[in-house]
Design a protein around this motif. Structure first.
Motif, short mmCIF file in Angstrom:
data_model
loop_
_atom_site.label_atom_id
_atom_site.label_comp_id
_atom_site.label_asym_id
_atom_site.label_seq_id
_atom_site.Cartn_x
_atom_site.Cartn_y
_atom_site.Cartn_z
N ASN A 1 10.36 8.92 -1.80
CA ASN A 1 9.41 9.28 -2.85
C ASN A 1 9.16 8.11 -3.80
OD1 ASN A 1 8.60 11.88 -2.18
ND2 ASN A 1 10.47 12.75 -3.03
N VAL A 2 10.16 7.30 -4.05
CA VAL A 2 9.96 6.11 -4.88
C VAL A 2 9.02 5.13 -4.17
CG1 VAL A 2 11.12 4.09 -5.86
CG2 VAL A 2 12.14 6.34 -6.11
N ALA A 3 9.20 4.97 -2.86
CA ALA A 3 8.30 4.10 -2.11
C ALA A 3 6.88 4.65 -2.10
CB ALA A 3 8.82 3.92 -0.68
N LYS A 4 6.75 5.97 -2.04
CA LYS A 4 5.43 6.59 -2.08
C LYS A 4 4.75 6.36 -3.43
CE LYS A 4 4.71 10.67 -3.26
NZ LYS A 4 3.71 10.46 -4.29
N SER A 5 5.51 6.36 -4.49
CA SER A 5 4.91 6.10 -5.80
C SER A 5 4.45 4.66 -5.92
CB SER A 5 5.87 6.48 -6.92
OG SER A 5 7.06 5.76 -6.82
N ALA A 6 5.06 3.76 -5.15
CA ALA A 6 4.57 2.38 -5.13
C ALA A 6 3.17 2.32 -4.53
CB ALA A 6 5.52 1.47 -4.35
N THR A 7 2.90 3.15 -3.52
CA THR A 7 1.55 3.18 -2.96
C THR A 7 0.55 3.75 -3.96
OG1 THR A 7 1.85 5.35 -1.93
CG2 THR A 7 2.43 3.42 -0.60
N ALA A 8 0.97 4.74 -4.74
CA ALA A 8 0.08 5.29 -5.76
C ALA A 8 -0.24 4.26 -6.83
CB ALA A 8 0.70 6.53 -6.38
N VAL A 9 0.76 3.50 -7.25
CA VAL A 9 0.52 2.44 -8.24
C VAL A 9 -0.42 1.39 -7.66
CG1 VAL A 9 1.61 0.55 -9.52
CG2 VAL A 9 2.67 2.80 -9.48
N HIS A 10 -0.24 1.07 -6.39
CA HIS A 10 -1.11 0.08 -5.74
C HIS A 10 -2.55 0.58 -5.71
CE1 HIS A 10 -2.17 -3.25 -3.20
NE2 HIS A 10 -2.69 -2.41 -2.31
N LEU A 11 -2.78 1.83 -5.35
CA LEU A 11 -4.13 2.37 -5.31
C LEU A 11 -4.77 2.41 -6.69
CD1 LEU A 11 -3.73 5.25 -2.73
CD2 LEU A 11 -5.06 3.17 -2.45
N VAL A 12 -4.01 2.81 -7.70
CA VAL A 12 -4.54 2.84 -9.06
C VAL A 12 -4.89 1.42 -9.54
CG1 VAL A 12 -3.94 3.30 -11.47
CG2 VAL A 12 -3.45 4.99 -9.72
N ALA A 13 -4.06 0.45 -9.21
CA ALA A 13 -4.32 -0.93 -9.62
C ALA A 13 -5.56 -1.48 -8.93
CB ALA A 13 -3.11 -1.80 -9.32
N ILE A 14 -5.81 -1.06 -7.69
CA ILE A 14 -7.01 -1.53 -6.99
C ILE A 14 -8.27 -0.98 -7.65
CG2 ILE A 14 -8.32 -1.24 -4.84
CD1 ILE A 14 -5.71 -1.45 -3.34
N GLY A 15 -8.26 0.28 -8.05
CA GLY A 15 -9.45 0.91 -8.60
C GLY A 15 -9.70 0.66 -10.08
N TYR A 16 -8.79 -0.01 -10.76
CA TYR A 16 -8.93 -0.20 -12.21
C TYR A 16 -9.86 -1.36 -12.51
CZ TYR A 16 -7.76 -1.11 -17.04
OH TYR A 16 -7.83 -1.31 -18.38
N ARG A 17 -10.71 -1.18 -13.50
CA ARG A 17 -11.54 -2.24 -14.05
C ARG A 17 -11.28 -2.30 -15.55
NH1 ARG A 17 -17.28 -0.67 -11.41
NH2 ARG A 17 -16.60 -0.62 -9.25
N ALA A 18 -11.17 -3.50 -16.08
CA ALA A 18 -10.71 -3.68 -17.47
C ALA A 18 -11.53 -2.92 -18.52
CB ALA A 18 -10.65 -5.15 -17.80
N PRO A 19 -12.82 -3.12 -18.67
CA PRO A 19 -13.51 -2.39 -19.75
C PRO A 19 -14.16 -1.09 -19.29
CG PRO A 19 -14.94 -4.08 -18.93
CD PRO A 19 -13.66 -4.18 -18.14
N ALA A 20 -13.74 -0.55 -18.17
CA ALA A 20 -14.41 0.61 -17.59
C ALA A 20 -13.94 1.93 -18.21
CB ALA A 20 -14.18 0.63 -16.09
#
Length: 114
Positions: free
Chosen positions: A34-53
């Protein structure tokens, strides 16, 4: 992606791998997965983030500002649901393992030769 996101992903993956190697329990191994799965969630969120969005909520027309990608947010939700289903399946198998072998030690998975 920011350096903080990369560092968080790497730290989560290394701690999950270390936990899997050092685990003496099937339940602990499930927690590490489950900890490794949360790393994938953090990775997906970091990909979709835009700074002033802003959030992609549009009321009657075009958005006034830049928005984050809603597809990535949907993928994170799918990741959470699939992770919960897999965790439930593995824990059900662990319960059956305890019923048959009387132990949660992963070394007892392999039948011992006499």
């Amino acid at each position: 992606m920011s350096l903080l996101a990369h560092a968080t992903i790497v730290a989560l993956l290394f701690s999950a791998i270390w936990g899997l190697v050092a685990s003496r329990s099937v339940i602990g191994a499930v927690a590490c997965l489950n900890v490794a799965k949360s790393a994938t969630a953090v990775h997906l969120v970091a990909i979709g983030y835009r700074a002033p969005a802003a959030a992609p909520i549009v009321e009657g027309g075009e958005p006034a500002t830049a928005t984050v990608d809603p597809v990535v947010q949907a993928l994170v939700l799918v990741d959470v649901v699939i992770g919960a289903a897999i965790t439930a399946l593995i824990l059900a198998l662990a319960v059956e393992f305890v019923r048959r072998r009387g132990s949660v030690d992963p070394r007892d998975l392999v039948p011992r030769r006499k």
